[in-house]
Design a protein around this motif. Structure first.
Motif, PDB file in Angstrom:
ATOM      1  N   THR A  76      -6.645  37.249 -16.286  1.00  0.00           N
ATOM      2  CA  THR A  76      -5.711  37.001 -17.330  1.00  0.00           C
ATOM      3  C   THR A  76      -4.761  35.753 -17.084  1.00  0.00           C
TER       4      THR A  76
ATOM      5  N   ALA B 102      -6.727  32.838 -18.230  1.00  0.00           N
ATOM      6  CA  ALA B 102      -6.474  32.382 -19.705  1.00  0.00           C
ATOM      7  C   ALA B 102      -5.162  31.805 -20.299  1.00  0.00           C
TER       8      ALA B 102
ATOM      9  N   SER C 207      -4.839  28.415 -22.432  1.00  0.00           N
ATOM     10  CA  SER C 207      -3.977  28.265 -23.431  1.00  0.00           C
ATOM     11  C   SER C 207      -2.927  27.131 -23.324  1.00  0.00           C
TER      12      SER C 207
ATOM     13  N   THR D  22       3.032  31.003 -24.633  1.00  0.00           N
ATOM     14  CA  THR D  22       1.875  32.034 -24.519  1.00  0.00           C
ATOM     15  C   THR D  22       2.625  33.328 -24.275  1.00  0.00           C
TER      16      THR D  22
ATOM     17  N   MET E  88       1.512  37.052 -23.291  1.00  0.00           N
ATOM     18  CA  MET E  88       0.411  37.803 -22.869  1.00  0.00           C
ATOM     19  C   MET E  88       0.921  39.343 -22.330  1.00  0.00           C
TER      20      MET E  88
ATOM     21  N   ASP F 154      -0.203  44.204 -25.083  1.00  0.00           N
ATOM     22  CA  ASP F 154      -1.731  44.684 -25.070  1.00  0.00           C
ATOM     23  C   ASP F 154      -1.841  46.021 -25.566  1.00  0.00           C
TER      24      ASP F 154
ATOM     25  N   CYS G 228      -5.069  33.004 -31.203  1.00  0.00           N
ATOM     26  CA  CYS G 228      -5.116  34.299 -30.553  1.00  0.00           C
ATOM     27  C   CYS G 228      -6.334  34.255 -29.897  1.00  0.00           C
ATOM     28  N   ASP G 229      -6.310  35.087 -28.930  1.00  0.00           N
ATOM     29  CA  ASP G 229      -7.718  35.331 -28.037  1.00  0.00           C
ATOM     30  C   ASP G 229      -8.855  35.580 -28.963  1.00  0.00           C
TER      31      ASP G 229
ATOM     32  N   CYS H 139      -5.681  40.841 -31.799  1.00  0.00           N
ATOM     33  CA  CYS H 139      -4.524  40.752 -31.658  1.00  0.00           C
ATOM     34  C   CYS H 139      -3.780  41.486 -33.136  1.00  0.00           C
TER      35      CYS H 139
ATOM     36  N   CYS I  26       0.395  31.420 -28.444  1.00  0.00           N
ATOM     37  CA  CYS I  26      -0.731  31.591 -28.269  1.00  0.00           C
ATOM     38  C   CYS I  26      -0.694  33.270 -27.826  1.00  0.00           C
TER      39      CYS I  26
ATOM     40  N   LEU J 213      -2.319  36.346 -26.521  1.00  0.00           N
ATOM     41  CA  LEU J 213      -3.434  36.779 -25.526  1.00  0.00           C
ATOM     42  C   LEU J 213      -3.222  38.335 -25.364  1.00  0.00           C
TER      43      LEU J 213
ATOM     44  N   GLN K  84     -13.720  37.698 -21.140  1.00  0.00           N
ATOM     45  CA  GLN K  84     -13.112  37.284 -19.771  1.00  0.00           C
ATOM     46  C   GLN K  84     -13.518  38.088 -18.631  1.00  0.00           C
TER      47      GLN K  84
END
Length: 331
Positions: A117, A120, A124, A225, A227, A230, A250-251, A256, A300, A302, A308
């Motif tokens: 994580t 990532a 980004s 970013t 993150m 989730d 977006c990842d 997302c 971004c 995430l 990943q």
């Protein structure tokens, strides 16, 4: 015919797999492969257990060219601290992409997830933040606040960092630790608006359900970013931020839309659709534009992807074998 399986504990993984440029490059390559359209990555299996104040997520992805694919189980049982137990744990199982046999079981309690994580976040920053980052801002004081700062500093070496948290004492302790770890000026910042104003790269790492970063604080050249979001009820960014950003990355867009900052922006109607939203893998491959000028405001989003997990698990098995770590069992 007996088959060898590696059983690896968290302690062994911590000695073998580290948050370094090799790991960051590994995760970057995984996102690039995701952009080819050849990766098989089903939606996240998420199961809520309200009676236990818990949730369980399962992620996976098959990546052509890699020897294995990971199945990751991430339980979060949030009453555990009252029992003297951590709220988050879990494991990864790495299976052969050729035979489907189990090659490794990583009893990592979420360690590999933490590392991938953070990696990532670095990917980004590498592709979306300005080259001349002087100050990195971190919103949050938990494990990811620490790891995201370490990872970001590897790709955007900054002169200083600022940390904000709802608990000012925790922010101060983390700042002192990071000053020693990174060897740069790191300070706690009591006001998040001041932190954003002074930073060119801001990373949000909170479990917030109400925004911790306002659109009123944006300034030219800022990269964010996010993150922490989730789950469907989480939201760190003022949805207006995505409406005014020059680039939204977006990842995984489909993910997302359901559990990231993109979800909040779409639900409020402030973002009309995903027509201008791009995926990180496409930016890495050059298929889509990310930052196009030093004045752009980029975001971004995430949420964490199975690709990943497969990438970090495959890398981990190679490192474990070379270090002769873990326990080999025959099955």
């Amino acid at each position: 015919m007996a088959h060898e399986i590696k059983l690896v504990t968290e302690a062994e993984l911590r000695r073998t797999v580290h948050l370094d440029l090799e790991v960051i490059d590994c995760v970057e390559e995984a996102f690039a492969k995701l952009a080819t359209g050849k990766v098989v990555m089903p939606p996240v299996l998420s199961m809520a257990l309200p009676e236990a104040n818990a949730e369980v997520d399962v992620k996976t992805a098959y990546v052509p060219g890699l020897e294995g694919f990971a199945l990751k189980v991430s339980p979060g049982f949030f009453n555990n601290p009252s029992l003297g137990l951590p709220s988050l744990n879990g494991l990864m199982v790495l299976l052969s992409s050729t035979t489907g046999l189990v090659d490794a079981v990583f009893l990592d309690n979420g360690y590999l997830t933490d590392v991938r994580t953070a990696a990532a976040g670095a990917v980004s920053a590498r592709h979306l933040a300005r080259q001349d980052v002087d100050t990195i801002g971190i919103l949050g004081t938990g494990v990811q606040a620490k790891l995201q700062l370490i990872a970001a500093a590897k790709v955007r070496p900054a002169a200083r960092a600022l940390i904000w948290g709802r608990d000012g004492d925790k922010a101060g302790l983390l700042a002192a630790e990071m000053k020693t770890t990174l060897g740069i000026d790191v300070a706690a910042c009591p006001e998040p608006a001041d932190l954003v104003a002074q930073s060119q790269l801001v990373i949000t790492t909170t479990p917030a359900r109400d925004p911790v970063l306002s659109a009123d604080w944006l300034h030219p050249g800022l990269h964010i970013t996010a993150m922490g979001s989730d789950q469907e009820d989480k939201n760190e960014l003022d949805p207006k931020i995505l409406a005014v950003a020059d680039a939204i990355i977006c990842d995984r867009i489909s993910q997302c839309e359901k559990m990231g900052e993109l979800r909040s922006a779409l639900e409020t109607g402030l973002l009309a659709g995903t027509g201008n939203v791009r995926e990180l893998g496409d930016v890495i491959s050059g298929a889509s534009a990310g930052r196009q000028s030093d004045d752009d405001i980029t975001v971004c989003d995430l949420t964490g992807t199975g690709v990943q997990d497969t990438a970090i698990a495959t890398l981990a098995l190679g490192k474990v074998r070379r270090a002769n770590a873990g326990t080999t069992v025959l099955a």
